[in-house]
Write a protein that holds these residues in place. Sequence first.
Motif, PDB file in Angstrom:
ATOM      1  N   VAL A 107       3.792  -8.447  -7.438  1.00 22.31           N
ATOM      2  CA  VAL A 107       4.885  -7.597  -6.961  1.00 22.31           C
ATOM      3  C   VAL A 107       6.062  -7.623  -7.937  1.00 22.31           C
ATOM      4  N   ARG A 108       6.355  -8.815  -8.470  1.00 21.32           N
ATOM      5  CA  ARG A 108       7.467  -8.911  -9.419  1.00 21.32           C
ATOM      6  C   ARG A 108       7.213  -8.027 -10.652  1.00 21.32           C
ATOM      7  N   ARG A 109       5.960  -7.936 -11.087  1.00 16.29           N
ATOM      8  CA  ARG A 109       5.648  -7.058 -12.217  1.00 16.29           C
ATOM      9  C   ARG A 109       5.915  -5.604 -11.846  1.00 16.29           C
ATOM     10  N   GLN A 110       5.545  -5.225 -10.641  1.00 18.72           N
ATOM     11  CA  GLN A 110       5.794  -3.852 -10.198  1.00 18.72           C
ATOM     12  C   GLN A 110       7.291  -3.556 -10.135  1.00 18.72           C
ATOM     13  N   LEU A 111       8.081  -4.588  -9.914  1.00 22.04           N
ATOM     14  CA  LEU A 111       9.531  -4.423  -9.841  1.00 22.04           C
ATOM     15  C   LEU A 111      10.179  -4.536 -11.223  1.00 22.04           C
ATOM     16  N   GLY A 112       9.355  -4.717 -12.260  1.00 20.90           N
ATOM     17  CA  GLY A 112       9.895  -4.824 -13.614  1.00 20.90           C
ATOM     18  C   GLY A 112      10.485  -6.171 -13.936  1.00 20.90           C
ATOM     19  N   ARG A 113      10.108  -7.197 -13.208  1.00 20.07           N
ATOM     20  CA  ARG A 113      10.635  -8.551 -13.425  1.00 20.07           C
ATOM     21  C   ARG A 113       9.524  -9.423 -14.016  1.00 20.07           C
ATOM     22  N   GLY A 114       9.149  -9.062 -15.249  1.00 17.79           N
ATOM     23  CA  GLY A 114       7.995  -9.665 -15.887  1.00 17.79           C
ATOM     24  C   GLY A 114       8.123 -11.147 -16.138  1.00 17.79           C
ATOM     25  N   GLU A 115       9.311 -11.615 -16.553  1.00 18.25           N
ATOM     26  CA  GLU A 115       9.467 -13.044 -16.834  1.00 18.25           C
ATOM     27  C   GLU A 115       9.281 -13.875 -15.573  1.00 18.25           C
ATOM     28  N   GLU A 116       9.805 -13.378 -14.455  1.00 18.53           N
ATOM     29  CA  GLU A 116       9.615 -14.085 -13.188  1.00 18.53           C
ATOM     30  C   GLU A 116       8.136 -14.101 -12.807  1.00 18.53           C
ATOM     31  N   ALA A 117       7.454 -12.992 -13.048  1.00 19.51           N
ATOM     32  CA  ALA A 117       6.020 -12.934 -12.759  1.00 19.51           C
ATOM     33  C   ALA A 117       5.257 -13.940 -13.608  1.00 19.51           C
ATOM     34  N   ASP A 118       5.608 -14.040 -14.909  1.00 23.03           N
ATOM     35  CA  ASP A 118       4.947 -15.008 -15.789  1.00 23.03           C
ATOM     36  C   ASP A 118       5.137 -16.425 -15.266  1.00 23.03           C
ATOM     37  N   SER A 119       6.338 -16.731 -14.815  1.00 24.42           N
ATOM     38  CA  SER A 119       6.641 -18.075 -14.308  1.00 24.42           C
ATOM     39  C   SER A 119       5.833 -18.395 -13.053  1.00 24.42           C
ATOM     40  N   LEU A 120       5.730 -17.424 -12.152  1.00 25.66           N
ATOM     41  CA  LEU A 120       4.958 -17.632 -10.922  1.00 25.66           C
ATOM     42  C   LEU A 120       3.477 -17.831 -11.238  1.00 25.66           C
ATOM     43  N   GLU A 121       2.945 -17.031 -12.146  1.00 23.03           N
ATOM     44  CA  GLU A 121       1.536 -17.161 -12.512  1.00 23.03           C
ATOM     45  C   GLU A 121       1.269 -18.497 -13.189  1.00 23.03           C
ATOM     46  N   GLY A 159       0.802  -1.217   0.000  1.00 16.88           N
ATOM     47  CA  GLY A 159       0.000   0.000   0.000  1.00 16.88           C
ATOM     48  C   GLY A 159       0.833   1.264   0.000  1.00 16.88           C
ATOM     49  N   GLN A 160       2.094   1.151   0.448  1.00 16.49           N
ATOM     50  CA  GLN A 160       2.999   2.307   0.483  1.00 16.49           C
ATOM     51  C   GLN A 160       4.005   2.296  -0.676  1.00 16.49           C
ATOM     52  N   GLY A 161       3.824   1.335  -1.587  1.00 17.95           N
ATOM     53  CA  GLY A 161       4.738   1.259  -2.721  1.00 17.95           C
ATOM     54  C   GLY A 161       6.103   0.705  -2.384  1.00 17.95           C
ATOM     55  N   LYS A 162       6.230   0.016  -1.252  1.00 15.66           N
ATOM     56  CA  LYS A 162       7.517  -0.580  -0.851  1.00 15.66           C
ATOM     57  C   LYS A 162       7.619  -1.984  -1.451  1.00 15.66           C
ATOM     58  N   TYR A 163       7.846  -2.049  -2.759  1.00 19.19           N
ATOM     59  CA  TYR A 163       7.742  -3.318  -3.468  1.00 19.19           C
ATOM     60  C   TYR A 163       8.850  -4.303  -3.087  1.00 19.19           C
ATOM     61  N   ALA A 164      10.056  -3.814  -2.889  1.00 17.85           N
ATOM     62  CA  ALA A 164      11.145  -4.717  -2.512  1.00 17.85           C
ATOM     63  C   ALA A 164      10.872  -5.358  -1.155  1.00 17.85           C
ATOM     64  N   ASN A 165      10.380  -4.565  -0.204  1.00 17.53           N
ATOM     65  CA  ASN A 165      10.030  -5.114   1.114  1.00 17.53           C
ATOM     66  C   ASN A 165       8.915  -6.147   0.981  1.00 17.53           C
ATOM     67  N   THR A 166       7.917  -5.824   0.156  1.00 14.38           N
ATOM     68  CA  THR A 166       6.804  -6.750  -0.053  1.00 14.38           C
ATOM     69  C   THR A 166       7.305  -8.071  -0.619  1.00 14.38           C
ATOM     70  N   ASP A 167       8.171  -7.987  -1.624  1.00 14.32           N
ATOM     71  CA  ASP A 167       8.715  -9.188  -2.258  1.00 14.32           C
ATOM     72  C   ASP A 167       9.439 -10.061  -1.229  1.00 14.32           C
ATOM     73  N   SER A 168      10.215  -9.441  -0.358  1.00 17.06           N
ATOM     74  CA  SER A 168      11.000 -10.184   0.629  1.00 17.06           C
ATOM     75  C   SER A 168      10.106 -10.960   1.597  1.00 17.06           C
ATOM     76  N   VAL A 169       9.074 -10.307   2.144  1.00 16.67           N
ATOM     77  CA  VAL A 169       8.234 -10.999   3.135  1.00 16.67           C
ATOM     78  C   VAL A 169       7.340 -12.044   2.472  1.00 16.67           C
ATOM     79  N   LEU A 170       6.892 -11.790   1.238  1.00 15.32           N
ATOM     80  CA  LEU A 170       6.072 -12.790   0.546  1.00 15.32           C
ATOM     81  C   LEU A 170       6.893 -14.026   0.196  1.00 15.32           C
TER      82      LEU A 170
END
Length: 438
Positions: free
Chosen positions: A411-425, A372-383
């Motif tokens: 979150v990976r998409r927000q971080l610009g890591r689209g290929e990783e996001a595709d793999s997770l989905e 909610g605060q745009g802290k995407y790296a922190n979000t990625d770490s805890v998830l």
Amino acid sequence: MRARNAERLAVAEATAASEVADFWVDLFKVSDPREARGNTITAREILDEGSKNIRTELAEQPITQARLMQSIGNVYRNLGLYEQAAPLLEEAVALRQEALGPDHPDLAESLNDLADVDYYAANYARADSLYLRALTIREQALGPDHPDVASTLSDFGALKSEQGQYPEAEAFLRRAVAIFEAASDRDDSELAGSLSNLASVFWERREFAEAEPLYERALGIQERALGQDHPDVAMIQADLASVLYPQGKYADAESLYQRSVATFERVVGPDHPYVAEALNGLADAMYAQGKYADAESLLQRALGIWEKALGSDHPDVAVSLNNLANIYFQQRKFADAELLHHRALRILETALGPDHPDVAVSLINLGAAYLGQGKYANTDSVLQRALTIQQQVHGPESPQVVETLEKLALVRRQLGRGEEADSLEARAQAIRDAADSE
């Protein structure tokens, strides 16, 4: 020799029974108006006086001492006064072990009662050890199918569920239910307790439809045996409500929670942990319906009760903190939510260990506050950490893993890591497809 020992124990037990009766008669004289001399004497004062007198008046009667310490300790426990209960039950264990030996069923009873207090106080490691010892003694002394064995299995199963050890919990609780159902002189209240504990395992695994009929059966048994105005009935009403609102049955859940709160307030008092637990459940039902102001008020009250009764580092406190933080999240107070989720996470990691499934839930909630605060790296770490825990506890193809994979992909998409996001989905979708084809 064995016969003479048995005779001595029988005489000692008979003497103890008489001494126990005399002790309680003398103790309760303080509540007689003629003895109280106009002063009001509360039940708590009677207990405090009794626990003091046991040590001074019965020093030469260890069996009697142990029985009375256990009795008063269990009353303290039922009042939610765990710090007062534990020392008495610890002394009862020591006295019975000295007087009766390490393999006596009465020692197992004391061990089980002390484990109950540790369980409620979130001292899970010692509770585990005590339950195991009580179970071993009872199985050896009474046989594997005795109702007392089932009682310990039921309590032990509830602890295992709280520790996130769901297969062991289910095995213990199914065995307990089978023993109680087969007993010729079964205690239906004990059966209801085991059914409720088994249902709680399904609740923890989010298998609400499987939990619901078990809670309904337990509730029916307790209502017939105890009537409506009993705390055991109120407890199962709250448990049943907890599986109704996730299925969208909000009105039924809210009604059951309201009845549970009213019974607890009337029977055990407004500041008992049971009241807080029911208030927390009612707040969950309110939250699910978008009634955030009502939910926040209930949670603040529950939090105050739990902190006063159990201390600020108890897992139940973390439950209220997490739920309050979720309300702040819905109100877009993301920084406030983050602070509460951090505090809840610290409590759960300390009390339950870093790999407990409740820790994973807390991490996901913290991740939402970061997001909610745009802290995407922190979000990625805890998830990512939550995903690791969920794969270990629930299995790599569980519904919990699917949901976290999808959150992590976002979150990976927000971080610009689209290929990783595709793999997770893709992995999440494959798990869904496999589940649908079964």
